[in-house]
Each structure stands twice: as structure tokens, then as C-alpha cells.
Design a protein around this motif. Structure first.
Motif, PDB file in Angstrom:
ATOM      1  N   ASN A 179       6.147  -4.849   5.914  1.00  0.00           N
ATOM      2  CA  ASN A 179       5.466  -4.031   4.911  1.00  0.00           C
ATOM      3  C   ASN A 179       4.117  -4.603   4.484  1.00  0.00           C
ATOM      4  O   ASN A 179       3.453  -4.045   3.618  1.00  0.00           O
ATOM      5  N   PHE A 180       3.746  -5.733   5.076  1.00  0.00           N
ATOM      6  CA  PHE A 180       2.459  -6.344   4.725  1.00  0.00           C
ATOM      7  C   PHE A 180       1.561  -6.400   5.948  1.00  0.00           C
ATOM      8  O   PHE A 180       1.970  -6.834   7.028  1.00  0.00           O
ATOM      9  N   SER A 238       4.061  -0.456   0.757  1.00  0.00           N
ATOM     10  CA  SER A 238       3.381  -0.932   1.953  1.00  0.00           C
ATOM     11  C   SER A 238       2.039  -1.491   1.493  1.00  0.00           C
ATOM     12  O   SER A 238       1.229  -0.761   0.907  1.00  0.00           O
ATOM     13  N   ILE A 239       1.820  -2.786   1.719  1.00  0.00           N
ATOM     14  CA  ILE A 239       0.656  -3.466   1.167  1.00  0.00           C
ATOM     15  C   ILE A 239      -0.321  -3.826   2.275  1.00  0.00           C
ATOM     16  O   ILE A 239       0.045  -4.447   3.282  1.00  0.00           O
ATOM     17  N   ARG A 263       1.436   3.240  -0.855  1.00  0.00           N
ATOM     18  CA  ARG A 263       0.564   2.364  -0.084  1.00  0.00           C
ATOM     19  C   ARG A 263      -0.427   1.720  -1.038  1.00  0.00           C
ATOM     20  O   ARG A 263      -1.155   2.415  -1.748  1.00  0.00           O
ATOM     21  N   VAL A 264      -0.441   0.396  -1.064  1.00  0.00           N
ATOM     22  CA  VAL A 264      -1.289  -0.376  -1.962  1.00  0.00           C
ATOM     23  C   VAL A 264      -2.281  -1.181  -1.143  1.00  0.00           C
ATOM     24  O   VAL A 264      -1.913  -1.826  -0.151  1.00  0.00           O
ATOM     25  N   TYR A 316       4.532  -7.715  -8.218  1.00  0.00           N
ATOM     26  CA  TYR A 316       4.825  -6.331  -7.835  1.00  0.00           C
ATOM     27  C   TYR A 316       5.393  -6.158  -6.435  1.00  0.00           C
ATOM     28  O   TYR A 316       5.944  -5.095  -6.118  1.00  0.00           O
ATOM     29  N   ALA A 317       5.301  -7.172  -5.577  1.00  0.00           N
ATOM     30  CA  ALA A 317       5.632  -6.971  -4.171  1.00  0.00           C
ATOM     31  C   ALA A 317       7.123  -7.031  -3.869  1.00  0.00           C
ATOM     32  O   ALA A 317       7.522  -6.908  -2.710  1.00  0.00           O
ATOM     33  N   ASN A 318       7.953  -7.210  -4.889  1.00  0.00           N
ATOM     34  CA  ASN A 318       9.403  -7.187  -4.638  1.00  0.00           C
ATOM     35  C   ASN A 318       9.926  -5.760  -4.499  1.00  0.00           C
ATOM     36  O   ASN A 318      11.126  -5.557  -4.305  1.00  0.00           O
TER      37      ASN A 318
END
Length: 318
Positions: free
Chosen positions: A195-196, A168-169, A146-147, A161-163
Motif C-alpha cells: 500500500n506504499f 494507499s499512500i 489515496r493519500v 494515520y498509516a495503520n
């Protein structure tokens, strides 16, 4: 030391040495609190064009972006400075903190600002790209994490990085109009839209629980928050033990330089025309003083934004 990155000359200063730690105590701490990032590293630029990685071990041992816009929005909204005592007793309710620290602006202003952020940062993003690639490589190839991205804005960092579909951002920003741009950037980067998540909030009172995220990202954010130390305490609060804080911030030039003089002269105006951005903050010192268990702090100068050229970047470990 100078290096050439993406056709741009960048001046780097070596990171400061980490404070020595008693080996017996350090080993005991690591045995009792194993770092969930045993291979985490920050890559520093070497003498040639290809970056050379430098490991950074983490343990539990206790031993803006807004400032880079032009003044085109300067007359759209008056600047309302906060009273000196606004953080004497910060509210625990994130909504109350948001209303107190960053009251809602008119929709036309926030939309104009978001659109300017989306299209007006291209030269800066080209120059900073190499640094971001080095820093965000620490989030690749990992298990589910989790970011939280503080001051997510239009999502310019997602492409680095989100690929990773295991991430979970959570994007936090006081400007609600940033959400649609951030969602578009996340989708372009390959992150499943489920995931966003976007939350309107401020760094001084992050709307998440203690010890709940694996990494916090902040790029060009601390220049414009009202309380830098309070925001850093919040970053540390929400990180899980061993979690990473990845940062890039523009800072004050070295004392005694002509650039530092110019920054001091223009700083009051900058706060008015750039949504509270400060030119003279010594953010690196404040990051170093918040009490992270491990810190890699580095300096760089970006020529594409000479007034904001001095930067600090690195990774801290809770």
C-alpha cells in the motif's frame, strides 16, 4: 493563549475567520457538489490539556523538515541558487522538472541527509505530536482513500494515520535515499508494504494525474521548495473535488520582532546549509491565497526549535 501539550508550553493564536458566503449560493453549491467528507473536522486545542474539536465543513462554493537540521552537512555540497526566471515556463514533464528544480546530489550527501533526518528530529517530533494527532485524525476510520505525502522524507507522519489498511499512500521526495527509511516507517505503522509507493519528485510538478488523490499531506516542505505558489497549485490540481490538504509549516516571525530580525540575517546562510530552507517565508498567506474552497489556518510557536518556532498548521478543502 497558552496550552501545555506533552509537557511543553505552546502558544496558540486563534484561526482567522472564514470569509462569509451567501447562504443561498452556498446551499446551491453543496447540493450540486456534495462534499465527500461530510464529517471532516479539524480539532483545535482548547483551554485545558484535552483538545476540543471544532468542525470544519467543506464545500465547493467558490465564494523543511530540512530547515530543522544542524549545519553539520553544510560543507558537503555547494548551494546552487536558481535563476529568477526558472519558473517562467515550468516543464510539464515531472522528470524534467525534477532535474531542473532539484538536480541529483551525490549519494553520500543524500544518504547522510536521510540518516540525519531519521535520527535528528526527535525533540521536534515530541513537541509537534499533539498537533499531528489532531490533524491526521481526519484520515482515520475512512473508506479506501489515496493519500499523497509531499516531502515524505523518512515517514515520521505515518504513525499517526498509516495503520489504516484501506489507505494507499504515495510518498514523493526528491531524495531517493529517503525511500528505505519511509518504507520502514510505513511497515512499523502497520501499513501493508503493497500500500506504499515512493516516487522521486518535487512539489512544483507532482508526478500524478489531476483530481486523483483524496488527501495531500505536507509537513515542513514549503520552506524549501523553490516555488511555493507553484507547489500549492500542484497540490490543488491533484486533489479530487472536496479533497483535503493537511499542512504544518514553519514560517517567518511577526514583523518588528527580534526573532524576525534574526531570521532575516540568517536566512541566506540557512538556504546554503539546510538544502534551500527559508526562514522568512509567509507561507500561511500563500496557502490562504491559492483558492481553496474552505480553509482552517492556525498559528503555533514551538520552543524546541526557537529560530523556527513560528508555525502555521491546518486543513484546506478543495
Amino acid at each position: 493563549m497558552h496550552m501545555h501539550m506533552h509537557g511543553v508550553s505552546v502558544r496558540l493564536a486563534p484561526p482567522p475567520a472564514l470569509a462569509p458566503v451567501c447562504s443561498r449560493r452556498r446551499n446551491k453549491c453543496r447540493a450540486q457538489n456534495p462534499c465527500p467528507y461530510p464529517t471532516c473536522s479539524i480539532q483545535h486545542a482548547g483551554a485545558g490539556p484535552t483538545p476540543t474539536p471544532t468542525p470544519m465543513r467543506c464545500c465547493h462554493c467558490r465564494c523543511g523538515r530540512r530547515g530543522l537540521l544542524s549545519a553539520s552537512l553544510s560543507l558537503l555540497l555547494p548551494f546552487h541558487p536558481d535563476p529568477p526566471s526558472v519558473f517562467a515556463a515550468p516543464p510539464t514533464d515531472p522528470t524534467a522538472a525534477l532535474d531542473r528544480v532539484h538536480p541529483s546530489r551525490p549519494d553520500y550527501y543524500e544518504e547522510a541527509f536521510a540518516k540525519a533526518m531519521s535520527s535528528g528530529m526527535k525533540s521536534y517530533e515530541r513537541e509537534i505530536a499533539g498537533y499531528k494527532q489532531m490533524l491526521f485524525s481526519n484520515l482515520r476510520g475512512t473508506s479506501s482513500k489515496r493519500v499523497l505525502e509531499l516531502g515524505v522524507g523518512t515517514g515520521p507522519n505515518f504513525k499517526y494515520y498509516a495503520n489504516n489498511t484501506a489507505l494507499s499512500i504515495l510518498g514523493v521526495d526528491p531524495n531517493q535515499q529517503m525511500e528505505k527509511y519511509a518504507r520502514s516507517s510505513a511497515t512499523t505503522a502497520g501499513l501493508p508494504i503493497s500500500n506504499f509507493h515512493f516516487l522521486r519528485g518535487v512539489g512544483e510538478a507532482l508526478p500524478v494525474d489531476d483530481d486523483s488523490v483524496d488527501a495531500v499531506i505536507g509537513t515542513l516542505v514549503l520552506c524549501s521548495v523553490k516555488d511555493v505558489n507553484g507547489t500549492l497549485r500542484e497540490v490543488k490540481r491533484v486533489l479530487k473535488p472536496g479533497g483535503l490538504y493537511i499542512f504544518i509549516e514553519h514560517v517567518a516571525a511577526e514583523d518588528g520582532t527580534f526573532l524576525r530580525f534574526v531570521q532575516g540575517v540568517l536566512d541566506p546562510l540557512q538556504q546554503v546549509v539546510a538544502d534551500g530552507c527559508h526562514l522568512t517565508r509567509e507561507t500561511g498567506k500563500q496557502i490562504a491565497g491559492v483558492g481553496f474552497s474552505r480553509l482552517s489556518l492556525n498559528n503555533a510557536f514551538l520552543k524546541s526549535v526557537s529560530l523556527f518556532g513560528p508555525h502555521v498548521y491546518g486543513i484546506a478543502c478543495k
